[in-house]
Design a protein around this motif. Structure first.
Motif, PDB file in Angstrom:
ATOM      1  N   GLU A 241      -7.591  -0.152  -4.335  1.00  0.00           N
ATOM      2  CA  GLU A 241      -6.219  -0.523  -4.674  1.00  0.00           C
ATOM      3  C   GLU A 241      -5.269   0.662  -4.517  1.00  0.00           C
ATOM      4  O   GLU A 241      -4.156   0.525  -3.992  1.00  0.00           O
ATOM      5  N   GLU A 243      -5.912   3.434  -2.686  1.00  0.00           N
ATOM      6  CA  GLU A 243      -5.914   3.813  -1.266  1.00  0.00           C
ATOM      7  C   GLU A 243      -4.920   2.950  -0.497  1.00  0.00           C
ATOM      8  O   GLU A 243      -4.140   3.463   0.320  1.00  0.00           O
ATOM      9  N   ASN A 244      -4.935   1.640  -0.750  1.00  0.00           N
ATOM     10  CA  ASN A 244      -4.006   0.736  -0.066  1.00  0.00           C
ATOM     11  C   ASN A 244      -2.559   1.073  -0.423  1.00  0.00           C
ATOM     12  O   ASN A 244      -1.675   1.052   0.440  1.00  0.00           O
ATOM     13  N   TYR A 245      -2.330   1.399  -1.698  1.00  0.00           N
ATOM     14  CA  TYR A 245      -0.979   1.737  -2.148  1.00  0.00           C
ATOM     15  C   TYR A 245      -0.463   3.000  -1.440  1.00  0.00           C
ATOM     16  O   TYR A 245       0.688   3.050  -1.006  1.00  0.00           O
ATOM     17  N   GLN A 247      -1.203   4.060   1.451  1.00  0.00           N
ATOM     18  CA  GLN A 247      -0.876   3.757   2.843  1.00  0.00           C
ATOM     19  C   GLN A 247       0.373   2.885   2.950  1.00  0.00           C
ATOM     20  O   GLN A 247       1.276   3.154   3.748  1.00  0.00           O
ATOM     21  N   GLU A 248       0.420   1.839   2.133  1.00  0.00           N
ATOM     22  CA  GLU A 248       1.529   0.884   2.221  1.00  0.00           C
ATOM     23  C   GLU A 248       2.869   1.530   1.860  1.00  0.00           C
ATOM     24  O   GLU A 248       3.901   1.211   2.449  1.00  0.00           O
ATOM     25  N   GLU A 249       2.847   2.422   0.873  1.00  0.00           N
ATOM     26  CA  GLU A 249       4.080   3.068   0.431  1.00  0.00           C
ATOM     27  C   GLU A 249       4.401   4.333   1.219  1.00  0.00           C
ATOM     28  O   GLU A 249       5.432   4.967   0.984  1.00  0.00           O
ATOM     29  N   ASN A 250       3.494   4.691   2.122  1.00  0.00           N
ATOM     30  CA  ASN A 250       3.689   5.888   2.956  1.00  0.00           C
ATOM     31  C   ASN A 250       4.051   7.106   2.109  1.00  0.00           C
ATOM     32  O   ASN A 250       5.020   7.824   2.372  1.00  0.00           O
TER      33      ASN A 250
END
Length: 383
Positions: A241, A243-245, A247-250
């Motif tokens: 969760e 890790e995805n954050y 990447q998604e939020e750069n």
């Protein structure tokens, strides 16, 4: 004395158990999840391989993964009963005491057996969220109430849980409050400690999931990104969760950031090195006892900013003295303010370093805690 430990395999359990090496006691470990032997405890009598009736049945993993409902229905044909196997173990090794780690994992499954052997001393170790979080969930609370009236001795990782246990029906003897994994070896840890003036890292524990709140820390860092441009952000133990954050939020476009995924297990030595390099350590959750990572920050000289569920962290941190306490783990603005307070006050950082090194650190030294733990077991034997 013959001690039977009941637990799943974890780094904290291994470190705790290692305190009993050369204690003169004969130590057995019933692996409650039957995850297989560990080479980290070669001197312990490890009871594994008990679960599967047909260990070489090739279709078992396929059924369990793709047809879980069917597997559950057929479980009695495929797997041995925990209660039956555990009672067999009791009769076989005849322990002087049983010690369970974590209530819903290692107490509840053997409760009916222990009720039959009520003269056998039963020790229960409460870790982390074991009581504080799960007492609020009806299904788990029912188990907690049943178990606490039957265990004879209690060990906790924070004083808060002693009070909770007594409120929920425990009327046995408290053996002590100790770090979940035992004390720390400073011969190993001290070599990683840098002076405060040489530290430029903000270290973040990356757990999210049920209780972790690392994303709230990352949101806090974003709020003050212009103030922390000179700092390196390191996030360790990141789950999917988080890790995805990232990447998604750069986030890397705002901060100099590096993450260590949870799946890439960090050796304890590496965590101590990260703590010894960190100016500030931030841990945030909605439920825990006294986190081992908080103690690692304290002994390694990182300034701790830590959530305080149920007042547990306040047992080792005095707000604005040797750290800062997060009272609302869901509030990035509060966390951001704490970070600003820390990085803008060199005297606070230096004073906290001295307090934690001179006053708190000696309390968690490995040999000291080990002796206290051995005394606790001896109290059971001599009772």
């Amino acid at each position: 004395m013959r001690i039977l430990l009941v637990a799943m395999n974890s780094i904290h359990f291994v470190r705790w158990t290692d305190q009993l090496k050369d204690s003169g006691h004969e130590v057995f470990w019933f692996d409650i999840l039957d995850g297989g032997k560990t080479d980290r405890l070669p001197w312990v009598n490890q009871i594994t391989g008990w679960k599967q009736k047909y260990p070489y049945f090739k279709g078992r993993h396929f059924i369990k993964k793709h047809l879980p409902v069917l597997y559950k229905k057929l479980g009695f044909l495929i797997e041995n009963s925990i209660t039956v196997k555990f009672e067999e173990i009791l009769h076989e090794i005849k322990p002087d005491l049983v010690h369970s780690f974590v209530l819903y994992i290692s107490c509840t499954p053997i409760l009916e057996v222990m009720k039959k052997h009520h003269n056998l001393p039963w020790v229960y170790s409460s870790w982390g969220s074991d009581l504080y979080y799960f007492k609020n969930i009806p299904k788990f609370k029912r188990d907690i109430l049943k178990v606490l009236t039957h265990v004879n001795y209690l060990i906790t990782d924070c004083k808060r849980d002693i009070k909770i246990a007594k409120e929920l029906g425990f009327n046995g003897k408290v053996l002590g409050t100790f770090p979940g994994g035992g004390g720390f070896n400073y011969d190993e840890a001290n070599k990683y400690i840098k002076p405060v003036s040489e530290r430029q890292t903000i270290l973040v524990k990356g757990y999210q999931g049920r209780s972790g709140r690392a994303i709230e820390i990352l949101n806090a860092l974003k709020l003050i990104s212009d103030l922390i441009e000179e700092y390196k952000i390191v996030v360790f133990g990141t789950d999917k969760e988080v890790e995805n954050y990232l990447q998604e939020e750069n986030i890397s476009s705002l901060l100099t950031i590096k993450s260590f995924p949870k799946r890439d297990f960090l050796p304890h030595q590496k965590i101590l090195e990260l703590m010894g390099n960190a100016l500030v350590y931030i841990g945030n959750s909605n439920s825990d006892g006294i986190p081992n990572s908080l103690l690692e920050a304290i002994i390694q000289g990182a300034f701790p900013i830590q959530s305080n569920p149920g007042g547990a962290s306040a047992e080792v941190i005095e707000h604005h003295k040797n750290g800062l306490l997060i009272e609302d783990c869901e509030n990035p603005k509060e966390i951001a303010q704490h970070i600003k307070t820390a990085i803008s006050n060199v005297e606070l950082l230096k004073n906290a370093f001295q307090i934690n090194q001179k006053e708190l650190k000696p309390q968690f030294e490995r040999a000291l805690v080990e002796n206290q733990v051995k005394e606790a077991y001896n109290k059971v034997l001599n009772n």
